[in-house]
Write a protein that holds these residues in place. Sequence first.
Motif, PDB file in Angstrom:
ATOM      1  N   LEU A 586      57.450 -12.181  16.167  1.00  0.00           N
ATOM      2  CA  LEU A 586      57.204 -12.111  14.727  1.00  0.00           C
ATOM      3  C   LEU A 586      57.037 -10.656  14.343  1.00  0.00           C
ATOM      4  CD1 LEU A 586      56.724 -13.637  12.043  1.00  0.00           C
ATOM      5  CD2 LEU A 586      54.279 -13.631  12.593  1.00  0.00           C
ATOM      6  N   TYR A 587      57.901 -10.202  13.447  1.00  0.00           N
ATOM      7  CA  TYR A 587      57.850  -8.819  12.983  1.00  0.00           C
ATOM      8  C   TYR A 587      57.068  -8.791  11.672  1.00  0.00           C
ATOM      9  CZ  TYR A 587      59.477  -4.136  11.631  1.00  0.00           C
ATOM     10  OH  TYR A 587      59.547  -2.814  11.265  1.00  0.00           O
ATOM     11  N   GLN A 614      56.044 -20.798  20.021  1.00  0.00           N
ATOM     12  CA  GLN A 614      55.016 -20.059  20.750  1.00  0.00           C
ATOM     13  C   GLN A 614      55.459 -18.600  20.814  1.00  0.00           C
ATOM     14  OE1 GLN A 614      51.974 -21.207  22.281  1.00  0.00           O
ATOM     15  NE2 GLN A 614      52.397 -22.899  20.873  1.00  0.00           N
ATOM     16  N   LEU A 615      54.735 -17.738  20.140  1.00  0.00           N
ATOM     17  CA  LEU A 615      55.130 -16.330  20.076  1.00  0.00           C
ATOM     18  C   LEU A 615      54.877 -15.621  21.400  1.00  0.00           C
ATOM     19  CD1 LEU A 615      53.768 -15.160  16.593  1.00  0.00           C
ATOM     20  CD2 LEU A 615      56.135 -15.692  17.199  1.00  0.00           C
ATOM     21  N   ASP A 616      55.835 -14.798  21.790  1.00  0.00           N
ATOM     22  CA  ASP A 616      55.622 -13.883  22.913  1.00  0.00           C
ATOM     23  C   ASP A 616      54.992 -12.589  22.426  1.00  0.00           C
ATOM     24  OD1 ASP A 616      57.171 -15.073  25.422  1.00  0.00           O
ATOM     25  OD2 ASP A 616      58.352 -15.493  23.630  1.00  0.00           O
ATOM     26  N   THR A 617      55.427 -12.129  21.256  1.00  0.00           N
ATOM     27  CA  THR A 617      54.972 -10.836  20.752  1.00  0.00           C
ATOM     28  C   THR A 617      54.832 -10.881  19.237  1.00  0.00           C
ATOM     29  OG1 THR A 617      56.129  -9.684  22.547  1.00  0.00           O
ATOM     30  CG2 THR A 617      55.464  -8.359  20.659  1.00  0.00           C
ATOM     31  N   LEU A 618      53.763 -10.289  18.746  1.00  0.00           N
ATOM     32  CA  LEU A 618      53.612 -10.001  17.319  1.00  0.00           C
ATOM     33  C   LEU A 618      53.740  -8.493  17.145  1.00  0.00           C
ATOM     34  CD1 LEU A 618      52.862 -10.602  14.352  1.00  0.00           C
ATOM     35  CD2 LEU A 618      50.456 -10.457  15.031  1.00  0.00           C
ATOM     36  N   PRO A 639      47.156 -17.446  20.807  1.00  0.00           N
ATOM     37  CA  PRO A 639      46.333 -16.614  21.695  1.00  0.00           C
ATOM     38  C   PRO A 639      47.118 -15.946  22.809  1.00  0.00           C
ATOM     39  CG  PRO A 639      45.956 -18.955  22.112  1.00  0.00           C
ATOM     40  CD  PRO A 639      46.790 -18.867  20.873  1.00  0.00           C
ATOM     41  N   GLN A 640      48.304 -16.473  23.126  1.00  0.00           N
ATOM     42  CA  GLN A 640      49.101 -15.906  24.215  1.00  0.00           C
ATOM     43  C   GLN A 640      49.956 -14.727  23.770  1.00  0.00           C
ATOM     44  OE1 GLN A 640      49.929 -18.657  22.556  1.00  0.00           O
ATOM     45  NE2 GLN A 640      51.855 -17.885  21.704  1.00  0.00           N
ATOM     46  N   ALA A 641      50.065 -14.467  22.469  1.00  0.00           N
ATOM     47  CA  ALA A 641      50.987 -13.452  21.964  1.00  0.00           C
ATOM     48  C   ALA A 641      50.465 -12.042  22.216  1.00  0.00           C
ATOM     49  CB  ALA A 641      51.227 -13.662  20.466  1.00  0.00           C
ATOM     50  N   ALA A 642      51.334 -11.170  22.711  1.00  0.00           N
ATOM     51  CA  ALA A 642      51.005  -9.754  22.843  1.00  0.00           C
ATOM     52  C   ALA A 642      51.152  -9.080  21.489  1.00  0.00           C
ATOM     53  CB  ALA A 642      51.918  -9.094  23.869  1.00  0.00           C
ATOM     54  N   LEU A 643      50.406  -7.997  21.291  1.00  0.00           N
ATOM     55  CA  LEU A 643      50.432  -7.257  20.029  1.00  0.00           C
ATOM     56  C   LEU A 643      51.027  -5.877  20.260  1.00  0.00           C
ATOM     57  CD1 LEU A 643      49.726  -7.022  17.025  1.00  0.00           C
ATOM     58  CD2 LEU A 643      47.425  -6.302  17.689  1.00  0.00           C
ATOM     59  N   LEU A 644      52.103  -5.579  19.537  1.00  0.00           N
ATOM     60  CA  LEU A 644      52.773  -4.282  19.594  1.00  0.00           C
ATOM     61  C   LEU A 644      52.701  -3.685  18.205  1.00  0.00           C
ATOM     62  CD1 LEU A 644      54.574  -2.350  21.341  1.00  0.00           C
ATOM     63  CD2 LEU A 644      56.552  -3.580  20.423  1.00  0.00           C
ATOM     64  N   SER A 645      52.110  -2.474  18.086  1.00  0.00           N
ATOM     65  CA  SER A 645      51.878  -1.947  16.745  1.00  0.00           C
ATOM     66  C   SER A 645      51.584  -0.451  16.793  1.00  0.00           C
ATOM     67  CB  SER A 645      50.708  -2.675  16.081  1.00  0.00           C
ATOM     68  OG  SER A 645      50.461  -2.185  14.781  1.00  0.00           O
ATOM     69  N   SER A 646      51.617   0.152  15.588  1.00  0.00           N
ATOM     70  CA  SER A 646      51.233   1.558  15.459  1.00  0.00           C
ATOM     71  C   SER A 646      49.846   1.696  14.849  1.00  0.00           C
ATOM     72  CB  SER A 646      52.251   2.294  14.577  1.00  0.00           C
ATOM     73  OG  SER A 646      52.244   1.782  13.247  1.00  0.00           O
ATOM     74  N   PRO A 658      43.851  -6.347  21.691  1.00  0.00           N
ATOM     75  CA  PRO A 658      44.214  -4.940  21.914  1.00  0.00           C
ATOM     76  C   PRO A 658      45.718  -4.747  21.779  1.00  0.00           C
ATOM     77  CG  PRO A 658      42.674  -5.704  23.588  1.00  0.00           C
ATOM     78  CD  PRO A 658      43.087  -6.909  22.816  1.00  0.00           C
ATOM     79  N   ALA A 659      46.092  -3.711  21.045  1.00  0.00           N
ATOM     80  CA  ALA A 659      47.503  -3.489  20.739  1.00  0.00           C
ATOM     81  C   ALA A 659      48.111  -2.448  21.668  1.00  0.00           C
ATOM     82  CB  ALA A 659      47.663  -3.033  19.290  1.00  0.00           C
ATOM     83  N   THR A 660      49.355  -2.713  22.031  1.00  0.00           N
ATOM     84  CA  THR A 660      50.166  -1.708  22.726  1.00  0.00           C
ATOM     85  C   THR A 660      50.904  -0.888  21.689  1.00  0.00           C
ATOM     86  OG1 THR A 660      50.484  -3.171  24.624  1.00  0.00           O
ATOM     87  CG2 THR A 660      52.049  -1.345  24.359  1.00  0.00           C
ATOM     88  N   ARG A 661      50.876   0.439  21.846  1.00  0.00           N
ATOM     89  CA  ARG A 661      51.567   1.287  20.873  1.00  0.00           C
ATOM     90  C   ARG A 661      53.077   1.083  20.939  1.00  0.00           C
ATOM     91  NH1 ARG A 661      48.849   7.377  20.883  1.00  0.00           N
ATOM     92  NH2 ARG A 661      47.043   6.846  19.560  1.00  0.00           N
ATOM     93  N   CYS A 662      53.684   0.986  19.749  1.00  0.00           N
ATOM     94  CA  CYS A 662      55.147   0.978  19.728  1.00  0.00           C
ATOM     95  C   CYS A 662      55.623   2.426  19.743  1.00  0.00           C
ATOM     96  CB  CYS A 662      55.665   0.242  18.479  1.00  0.00           C
ATOM     97  SG  CYS A 662      55.135   0.924  16.906  1.00  0.00           S
TER      98      CYS A 662
END
Length: 831
Positions: A586-587, A614-618, A639-646, A658-662
């Motif tokens: 989901l973008y 079921q999202l893998d990544t938001l 709850p299983q979705a990873a978070l990728l964000s700035s 906790p977010a992983t930096r894009c």
Amino acid sequence: MRALDIHAGPYPSTAGSRFAVARGLTPALLGVLLGNALQLQQAVLMPAGDYLLGIGLGLLMLTLSLSLRARWPMLRWVLMGAAFTVLAFATTGWRAQAFGSQALEPALEGRDIAVTGVVAAMPQHFEGGVRFRLDVESASLDGQSLRLPPRLELGWYAGVFARGDGPGESPGELQRLPAPLQAGERWQMTVRLKAPHGAINPHGFDFELWQWVQGVQATGYVRAGPRDPAPTWLASTWRHPVQWARGQVRDQIALRLADSESAGLIAALVVGDQAAIDRADWDVFRATGVAHLMSISGLHITMFAWAAALALGWLWRRSAWLCLRVPAPTAALLGGMALATAYALFSGWGVPAQRTILMLASVGALRLLGVRWPWPQVWLLACAVVVAVDPWALLQAGFWLSFVAVGVLFATDAGVSRASSSGVKSRFRTLMREQWMITLALTPLSLLLFGQVSLVGLLANALAIPWVTLLVTPLAMLGVLLHPLWDLAALAIGLLARLLHALAQWPWASVSLAQAPWWAGAVGVLGGLLLALRLPWSLRLGGVPLLLPLFFWQVPPIPAGEFELLAADIGQGNAVLVRTAHHALLYDAGPKYSRESDAGHRVLVPLLRSLGVQLDTLVLSHRDSDHTGGAIAVLKMQPQAALLSSIEVEHALQALRPATRCVAGQRWRWDGVDFEVLHPLASDYGDVRKTNAMSCALRIGNGRQTALLAGDIEQAQEAQLLTRNLGGAPGPDHRAGNLQADVLLVPHHGSKTSSSAAFLDAVQPRLALVQTGYRNRFGHPASPVLVRYDERRIKMIDTPHCGAASWQSWHPDGVQCAREEQKRYWHHVVP
């Protein structure tokens, strides 16, 4: 329902005559239901004259059916059913045409119009101001009188409103604080209007239908800036006295229970103010299957009618003089109905309350007339009466839940079982049996309507129904006369709320499944009914196979090596669902609408649930609220979705996930589809302060088709992408390397600060998706931007016209628009 028992009447009637009358009316009742159901499928209304001709044709067919001799019963039966089908279709169409003719003229949208009108309903306060309905008495534009729809839905906002988003745009105006409005007051004010326009998404809530049913044909806001004429109170009137009284009682509840978390629940039970209940509480009630108890529902009104009839009957029998003039059962029935109607009016006369009153009135009328019909005809009569008065009830979940539950009780002869029961244990077993039967029957229907069912609902309802109906609601209602009782009601509902919250925390408290098509749902409902009926188990178990299509339905999968984009209709913001064969991303998560509402809760969570995703990544492109507003709801649901964000390290979302930096250069492959982050650079973190400049730009491709999701990057970031990917600005014949894309999510919703000519020449998209709100205050997409896309013959698809837009890489030349696929005549046609 025993006080209105359909099996007991004051006058005798033979079984043959009652079956004959009921059987003779059955085709008429079925025709009313079928005709209205067919009319509601119309995408566009016919001319009013055609409907009048249909009414004439139906009357002619009815006359012919009545004139047929008794020796042709089947022909008479069919002709009568057809006559009522045509009559129902034509009558509802004519009503819709008459109502639709009062719609707001498109030329008046966005104009400052002076109106005089009366506040028609109890105003709803929220953190940004107040919402209310206004019955228009007069209106003018530039001194010239004009016609407006009879009823408007308005907001009067506080603080800064209409802030722009770009250099040189409006910084917003400080609004005058909303006045303490009361129902029945006459006001003069300047308003800015638009047609009711809501989101259209797969399996989503139909806001425009809801406004249609409420009689609202224009929405807008009060112009209360320093340069606008001040809204003026003119007078208090005697119009809408019930709404005025409801507002007074609600304010007294809020004052008395100011420090109680249960104040909103008490207000909902007493005056029907569902908006007073916090969203978190609604989530708990839905998870435990007791949401129907926490507002004025059919159950409350039926119980109120039953209790009132018992009390009046008991009092009536104390007077021989009264009994000689009116039999006690008749007085009890009429008095119970009258008091139940008054209760429904005081609760706001909502659609569920109206349905219940009509149903009780239909059953009560049969008893007063001494008519004893078989239960299927009684049930059918109640349905037909409700649909004849409110045809659009057929499209509302509450209608089906109510009538299926009542039908199950009739079919299983629950009323007779209860009457024959004696003793507390026997009555308790009967109550549990009824609840179990209703749960069996409604579980498939709940899955069809909502894609979710509570597994703790049976236990929760067994505890909550008697607690709310026999303790909390009476205390809350009596509190109108004796305010300290509200404290006891708040204490009682608070104890129940804590118990329900504990049940909602159980693993598998509720289950969500992909929303099946209507045929699977219909078969599943039949299976649930078969299991609930009092039949031998060898027959009842035949309902199990009928449940399988509903419980094991799967959304058609994405082919291997392909991907799909679904741009949700979420208003002013971004939210694009990307699916491959076995993965989903989901973008962005859309905007936050208010403190209690956001795109995640209102649109994205139901959408993901209905598709079984079921999202893998938001991916949250950047921190702006029109991109992160719905993130909390999505992350809690996934709850299983990873978070990728700035987003920055200090952002509140980091505590939830906790977010992983894009960072530009990140790559991964799902099911033969490549994903690559193009922006921002690692060096941009800490150096760039403008949030739009930190948007995560994501490129998706499978070697044949490519999509570019650009977030809110502006022309400076577009130039950086050109430099990094091309080594310089492209010439007119230079094809962009890995910037080229077939589908482009328009940068910054079409703001004039983005979509530079050089960028569009580099990307060379065939399709451009833009997610904006209808008549949004930013003016997106900007006219100069539209010109640039048009000059390059790039097809622009915007959500106000399209609704949710779906694009598939294996069908790259077309876009499926939810607003077109789900089109109905009450939907707004965007100019």
